[in-house]
Design an enzyme around this catalytic site. Structure first.
Site, PDB file in Angstrom:
ATOM      1  N   GLU A   1       0.866  -1.189   0.000  1.00 54.87           N
ATOM      2  CA  GLU A   1       0.000   0.000   0.000  1.00 54.87           C
ATOM      3  C   GLU A   1       0.892   1.225   0.000  1.00 54.87           C
ATOM      4  OE1 GLU A   1      -2.902  -0.272   3.141  1.00 54.87           O
ATOM      5  OE2 GLU A   1      -4.120  -1.704   2.029  1.00 54.87           O
TER       6      GLU A   1
ATOM      7  N   HIS B   1      -8.849  10.073   2.571  1.00 55.61           N
ATOM      8  CA  HIS B   1      -8.479   8.948   1.710  1.00 55.61           C
ATOM      9  C   HIS B   1      -8.688   9.379   0.262  1.00 55.61           C
ATOM     10  CE1 HIS B   1      -8.207   4.974  -0.037  1.00 55.61           C
ATOM     11  NE2 HIS B   1      -7.845   4.493   1.129  1.00 55.61           N
TER      12      HIS B   1
ATOM     13  N   HIS C   1     -11.138  10.179   6.263  1.00 60.39           N
ATOM     14  CA  HIS C   1     -10.956   8.754   6.506  1.00 60.39           C
ATOM     15  C   HIS C   1     -10.466   8.441   7.921  1.00 60.39           C
ATOM     16  CE1 HIS C   1     -10.246   4.611   5.497  1.00 60.39           C
ATOM     17  NE2 HIS C   1      -8.941   4.696   5.668  1.00 60.39           N
TER      18      HIS C   1
ATOM     19  N   ARG D   1      -0.914   9.195   8.816  1.00 59.28           N
ATOM     20  CA  ARG D   1      -0.822   7.765   9.132  1.00 59.28           C
ATOM     21  C   ARG D   1      -0.384   6.944   7.913  1.00 59.28           C
ATOM     22  NH1 ARG D   1      -4.440   3.504   8.565  1.00 59.28           N
ATOM     23  NH2 ARG D   1      -5.961   4.970   7.725  1.00 59.28           N
TER      24      ARG D   1
HETATM   25  C1  SIN Z   1      -7.538   1.114   2.509  1.00 63.20           C
HETATM   26  O1  SIN Z   1      -7.878  -0.048   2.354  1.00 63.20           O
HETATM   27  O2  SIN Z   1      -7.216   1.853   1.584  1.00 63.20           O
HETATM   28  C2  SIN Z   1      -7.556   1.683   3.877  1.00 63.20           C
HETATM   29  C3  SIN Z   1      -6.439   1.158   4.652  1.00 63.20           C
HETATM   30  C4  SIN Z   1      -6.101   2.097   5.744  1.00 63.20           C
HETATM   31  O3  SIN Z   1      -6.770   3.113   5.915  1.00 63.20           O
HETATM   32  O4  SIN Z   1      -5.115   1.849   6.437  1.00 63.20           O
END
Ligand code: SIN
Length: 557
Positions: free
Chosen positions: A146, A262, A369, A404
């Protein structure tokens, strides 16, 4: 007035009964309230709350309070996964480094070390509780990437990781005789005496049936405050109740100005809160603007996997430039069977809105988010109020700094929930909940509210989204502050005691504190971007902004 702030700092009253020396949403008289004693009270049923409960020894009596049902929380909605350095080339050191990089200079290194070093053992515990993560053909935990992670280190359960974890933990909680589950129980306020926690005042979903739940140990795991904004991935329940309540009880709050947006939330007329997980970009999805052009390479060398704040701002700029309300996420070039298997929930949900992700680009826009700030806690989850602990999104122990790192949040709930559970055990070994009489004055306001809480809530959310969102400046922040204060003045005269009024007070209080913190921080750092102070200013601002619990005063501010 609606919330009885007038009775703050009440001292001992004449007939000799002792009044707790603080301010509450309501005053309360324990003599007229049903009292219930527990060794530990946990507020919130997300991953942090239930994991804490499971880590407390079964000889102690624990109550989990949740204002909805156990299965409604932000954790349940988490799609992506949990960060843990399991790959042979990975290490806690690299995870530490990535977390600090995303945190933009404000992470607490000691807390981050605890997080990354304790990650693997807590994942083992989850597996022992029966949580099923996706595995490779070799039966090892499958790892994906990610944003801002330098390695593949996200374990997942399809694209419904939070649900898998919470379902399993909740099913174990239900087998534990020592854990009492109190659903539809709203915590109005924390009760303190002489700087120590004494329990909580609760009511039912209608604002009635008030009770005084007595405990020397209260754990706040109430999650975040997405409902301060009109577009958020958070559920309706995320009104910041725990953080507001802590402040009213004298707790310190930290880093409230850092709110994460987000980048990729579905943008559809019928749904603007469904997350399109970052894991989709982790698996190669590209962001394209309204002209069909990929734009991230112009903004950051990590392209679509740049830190979230960077991607959100880039999207915001592209939407402004092309005068549109969304951009597009394109994963349609991947194999259909693969997409259906890897992202079943996203595939099905989008299809429900007529978007076939195996063929179509997904319309997305940023939405609130996660709040990095919250109740200030040390590396053990302790706050400045004795016996009052906190973990999960409502806590601010310095893990996330100004931004974060993806998939560190479920992990934080586990690691610090377990540490708090262990401390509760140690404290209870020495003394169980004291049953000394506590006499607290409680007055009920019976008048009807003169304001429509839902209308005010919507108005605040719109203002917060407009002025306290991805890009901020002094003028806009002052406009938002004025709006919040004028609603506060109006509410001063209303006298209701319904649950939505309590929530609205919490939203108002937190909105004011977030705005004040954002005004104070005259620089840009992590998720906090000021167009009038666009540079990071380490010399003056590499420090936290702390709001100490004091008398909330909407009038005249
Ligand atoms: C996501 O799945 O994009 C969210 C994961 C997160 O907020 O850590």
């Amino acid at each position: 007035m609606l919330i009885n702030y007038q009775n703050v700092n009440a001292g001992p009253i004449k007939d000799g009964r002792e009044v707790s020396k603080y301010r509450y949403l309501m005053d309360f008289d324990s003599e007229k309230l049903i009292k219930e004693y527990h060794d530990v009270i946990i507020i919130g049923s997300g991953i942090a709350g239930v994991f804490t409960a499971l880590e407390i020894s079964q000889e102690y009596d624990v109550a989990i309070l949740t204002k909805e049902t156990l299965d409604i929380s932000n954790s349940v909605l988490a799609q992506g996964g949990i960060a843990v350095s399991l790959d042979k080339k990975d290490s806690p050191e690299l995870h530490f480094k990535d977390t600090l990089y995303a945190g933009a200079g404000l992470c607490d290194e000691e807390s981050v070390w605890v997080l990354v070093n304790e990650a693997a053992s807590n994942i083992d515990r989850l597996c022992n509780f029966g949580v099923n993560f996706d595995k490779t053909k070799q039966q090892e935990l499958a790892l994906t990437r990610e944003a801002a992670h330098s390695m593949n280190r996200i374990i997942h359960a399809g694209d419904t990781t939070g649900k898998e974890v919470c379902d399993k933990l909740i099913s174990v909680v239900k087998t534990r005789n020592n854990i009492k589950i109190c659903e539809r129980t709203f915590v109005i306020d924390l009760v303190t005496k002489d700087g120590a926690c004494k329990g909580v005042l609760v009511c039912d979903e209608n604002g009635d049936a008030k009770k005084f739940l007595v405990s020397d140990i209260v754990v706040c795991a109430t999650g975040g405050f997405g409902q301060l904004f009109s577009s958020t991935t958070n559920p309706e329940v995320a009104t910041g109740d725990g953080i507001s309540m802590a402040y009213r009880a004298g707790a310190e709050l930290m880093d409230l100005e850092f709110v994460q947006f987000h980048p990729t939330v579905l943008y559809h007329p019928q749904n603007k809160s469904f997350l399109i997980s970052e894991a989709v970009r982790g698996e190669g999805a590209l962001l394209k603007n309204a002209e069909g052009k990929r734009f991230m390479p112009e903004y950051h060398p990590l392209n679509e996997l740049a830190p979230r704040d960077v991607v959100s701002r880039a999207i915001f700029e592209e939407m402004k430039r092309t005068r549109t309300s969304n951009v597009f996420l394109d994963i349609s070039f991947k194999d259909k069977d693969y997409l259906e298997a890897r992202f079943p929930n996203i595939y099905k949900t989008c299809l429900g809105y007529g978007i076939d992700i195996t063929k179509d680009m997904i319309p997305v826009a940023p939405a609130e988010h996660y709040c990095m700030g919250g109740i200030k806690a040390d590396v053990n989850g302790k706050t400045n109020i004795n016996g009052f602990f906190t973990c999960g999104e409502c806590a601010c122990n310095g893990i996330h700094g100004a931004n974060r790192l993806a998939s560190n949040s479920l992990l934080e709930g586990l690691v610090f929930g377990r540490l708090i559970g262990e401390q509760a055990d140690r404290l209870l070994k020495n003394s169980r909940v004291s049953r000394e009489p506590l006499n607290l004055v409680y007055k009920t306001n019976r008048n009807d509210a003169r304001v429509d809480s839902n209308l005010v809530r919507t108005d605040i959310q719109k203002e917060m989204t407009r002025e306290v969102g991805i890009i901020r400046n002094r003028e806009g922040l002052l406009r938002a502050l004025n709006k919040v204060n004028s609603h506060g003045k109006m509410l001063e005269d209303s006298k209701s005691k319904r649950l939505e009024d309590f929530e609205l007070q919490n939203i108002l209080l937190l909105s004011r504190l977030v705005i004040e913190s954002a005004l104070e921080r005259e620089e840009s750092r992590g998720a906090h971007y000021r167009s009038d102070f666009s540079k990071t200013d380490d010399e003056n601002w590499k420090r936290h902004i702390i709001k100490s619990g004091k008398i909330p005063n909407f009038v005249g501010t």
